[in-house]
Design a protein around this motif. Sequence first.
Motif, PDB file in Angstrom:
ATOM      1  N   VAL A 224     -90.023  -0.099  11.815  1.00 37.41           N
ATOM      2  CA  VAL A 224     -89.501   1.185  11.347  1.00 37.41           C
ATOM      3  C   VAL A 224     -89.873   2.253  12.367  1.00 37.41           C
ATOM      4  O   VAL A 224     -91.058   2.517  12.594  1.00 37.41           O
ATOM      5  CB  VAL A 224     -90.062   1.556   9.956  1.00 37.41           C
ATOM      6  CG1 VAL A 224     -89.490   2.895   9.503  1.00 37.41           C
ATOM      7  CG2 VAL A 224     -89.731   0.466   8.933  1.00 37.41           C
ATOM      8  N   ARG A 225     -88.865   2.849  12.971  1.00 37.06           N
ATOM      9  CA  ARG A 225     -89.076   3.881  13.978  1.00 37.06           C
ATOM     10  C   ARG A 225     -88.761   5.244  13.370  1.00 37.06           C
ATOM     11  O   ARG A 225     -87.592   5.609  13.208  1.00 37.06           O
ATOM     12  CB  ARG A 225     -88.216   3.609  15.211  1.00 37.06           C
ATOM     13  CG  ARG A 225     -88.583   2.318  15.930  1.00 37.06           C
ATOM     14  CD  ARG A 225     -87.677   1.995  17.102  1.00 37.06           C
ATOM     15  NE  ARG A 225     -87.629   3.063  18.100  1.00 37.06           N
ATOM     16  CZ  ARG A 225     -87.009   2.962  19.282  1.00 37.06           C
ATOM     17  NH1 ARG A 225     -86.409   1.813  19.611  1.00 37.06           N
ATOM     18  NH2 ARG A 225     -86.986   3.974  20.122  1.00 37.06           N
ATOM     19  N   ALA A 226     -89.801   5.996  13.011  1.00 36.86           N
ATOM     20  CA  ALA A 226     -89.619   7.326  12.427  1.00 36.86           C
ATOM     21  C   ALA A 226     -89.428   8.359  13.532  1.00 36.86           C
ATOM     22  O   ALA A 226     -89.785   8.142  14.690  1.00 36.86           O
ATOM     23  CB  ALA A 226     -90.822   7.687  11.576  1.00 36.86           C
ATOM     24  N   GLY A 227     -88.828   9.516  13.169  1.00 36.65           N
ATOM     25  CA  GLY A 227     -88.588  10.577  14.134  1.00 36.65           C
ATOM     26  C   GLY A 227     -87.608  10.173  15.212  1.00 36.65           C
ATOM     27  O   GLY A 227     -87.700  10.635  16.352  1.00 36.65           O
ATOM     28  N   THR A 228     -86.656   9.329  14.849  1.00 39.73           N
ATOM     29  CA  THR A 228     -85.665   8.816  15.802  1.00 39.73           C
ATOM     30  C   THR A 228     -84.288   9.343  15.432  1.00 39.73           C
ATOM     31  O   THR A 228     -83.770   9.033  14.353  1.00 39.73           O
ATOM     32  CB  THR A 228     -85.650   7.273  15.789  1.00 39.73           C
ATOM     33  OG1 THR A 228     -86.970   6.791  16.079  1.00 39.73           O
ATOM     34  CG2 THR A 228     -84.674   6.723  16.805  1.00 39.73           C
ATOM     35  N   THR A 229     -83.687  10.129  16.321  1.00 41.52           N
ATOM     36  CA  THR A 229     -82.387  10.740  16.034  1.00 41.52           C
ATOM     37  C   THR A 229     -81.267   9.941  16.681  1.00 41.52           C
ATOM     38  O   THR A 229     -81.230   9.777  17.916  1.00 41.52           O
ATOM     39  CB  THR A 229     -82.336  12.190  16.549  1.00 41.52           C
ATOM     40  OG1 THR A 229     -83.372  12.946  15.916  1.00 41.52           O
ATOM     41  CG2 THR A 229     -80.989  12.833  16.233  1.00 41.52           C
ATOM     42  N   VAL A 230     -80.360   9.439  15.867  1.00 40.80           N
ATOM     43  CA  VAL A 230     -79.190   8.706  16.342  1.00 40.80           C
ATOM     44  C   VAL A 230     -78.068   9.714  16.596  1.00 40.80           C
ATOM     45  O   VAL A 230     -77.731  10.503  15.723  1.00 40.80           O
ATOM     46  CB  VAL A 230     -78.735   7.658  15.307  1.00 40.80           C
ATOM     47  CG1 VAL A 230     -77.437   6.995  15.741  1.00 40.80           C
ATOM     48  CG2 VAL A 230     -79.826   6.617  15.090  1.00 40.80           C
TER      49      VAL A 230
END
Length: 466
Positions: free
Chosen positions: A133-139
């Motif tokens: 789970v990669r939090a703070g990741t904007t697609v």
Amino acid sequence: MSGKAELTINFLVVGGGIAGLSCAIALRRVGHRVVVLEHYSDSDISKMSHGGIRLPPNVSKVLFHWGLERALRQVSITSSAMEIEIYETGELIGTHHWEEEVLRVTGGDFLFLHHAGLRQVLYDAAIAAGAEVRAGTTVVSVNGDGPRVTLSTGETLLADVIVGADGRSSIVQQAIVGNDVLDTVPYQSLFYNTTVPGALMRADPELAPLFEQPVETMFIWLGNNRSAVAFRMGGKDEFALHLWVPPRQKGLSDDDCWGGGLDLKEMRRQLGECEPRLLKMTKLAATPSRVQVKMVPPIKDWVDEHGRMVIIGEAAHPLPAGSLQGGAMAVEDAAVFARLFSHLRDREQISTFLHAFQDLREDRCASVVHTEQCNLYFQMMPAGPQQEQRDQEMRAKTAQGESVFGGGKASDQWEQLKELWGYDAEDEADDWWVKWGLLRERAKQRSLDMEAEMNIARLSCLGMRS
């Protein structure tokens, strides 16, 4: 019929809420590799005002089956009943106790807990299962031709399948459909979600009875274009309060707001005429979240043209904000989706399984969305003959000592609840595999066998000629 997939592939799940984390858990259970991309950082999520959530039996039984019963019990309480009151006056017009037969048949319980508590249980389970789970990741973009996801950092991630679990205004949904479906729909009302400290509830003689019922009870207030739902939650000493009210005055922004910053006075101004206990609770409440309530028509396409991207949860079938089945539909989606992919043997099946997922879930979700829309109308019915008939029917049942859902139009809604709660998501996927999936695989194998036999015959003929 569950088991590990013969062929394991890579999934990128966009969105780390209930839908995304449930999808990660379910896919890891059948052996696939999963990376979840969550826009918000862990600190952002902890600051958000999510309030309480209700988990009906059709979803709690799925989570129990996944081995999460103990973790859920620690952060939730089990509901046994509900009371129906008039929003404007507080008049009690009916009660209902959950039928033990219904709960026994469904295999689940009706649970009350914090949204944050549920997310934490799912997050912990996803990590324990081996998901990343990669939090703070904007697609910033997705493409099924690859398939690939591009991040705000410029990084490109590749996968075999992209799952859009990124909520109502989904970037994956927009890539598949071509526009923001939610943005084109006007909103009908506003939904406020907040909590009230238990200590403050117990200290008030009028509010204490709500918090200290002999059985765990959900309270529903029926009003003129307004409604409220309240219930005690597990995990923390708090009381959940949900409010549905008309839009604010023209010229004022009603945009969705999850991260705090709302003025409690704003929420109180939207209450209109209401009974004293509701007003008291809003004065004691924490900073609320606010979401526009929209009646979104069914989305036609859940799968992209390449057969490598799919949307689930609110991205695929948005429900009115605050719906009982909101979180449940997301978990059901995850269960069906992963069950289908437990049968993966070759990559040619990927597109078939994605389209099968939509075929299996489309009617169920459309029915649930319609039911939730009707339920909200039932709760917020405008003053008039229809509303008077509804209330009089409930009063009559109560006067006879019967359940408020013991007959008439109100009982029709209870029958719908039985159907909703009795649904078994994983059985639906298994039935599809037995009826159609295996049939397709056998037909494909027969075709390959016939082709092989023809090739052998051709070679034999060539040998004879030589």
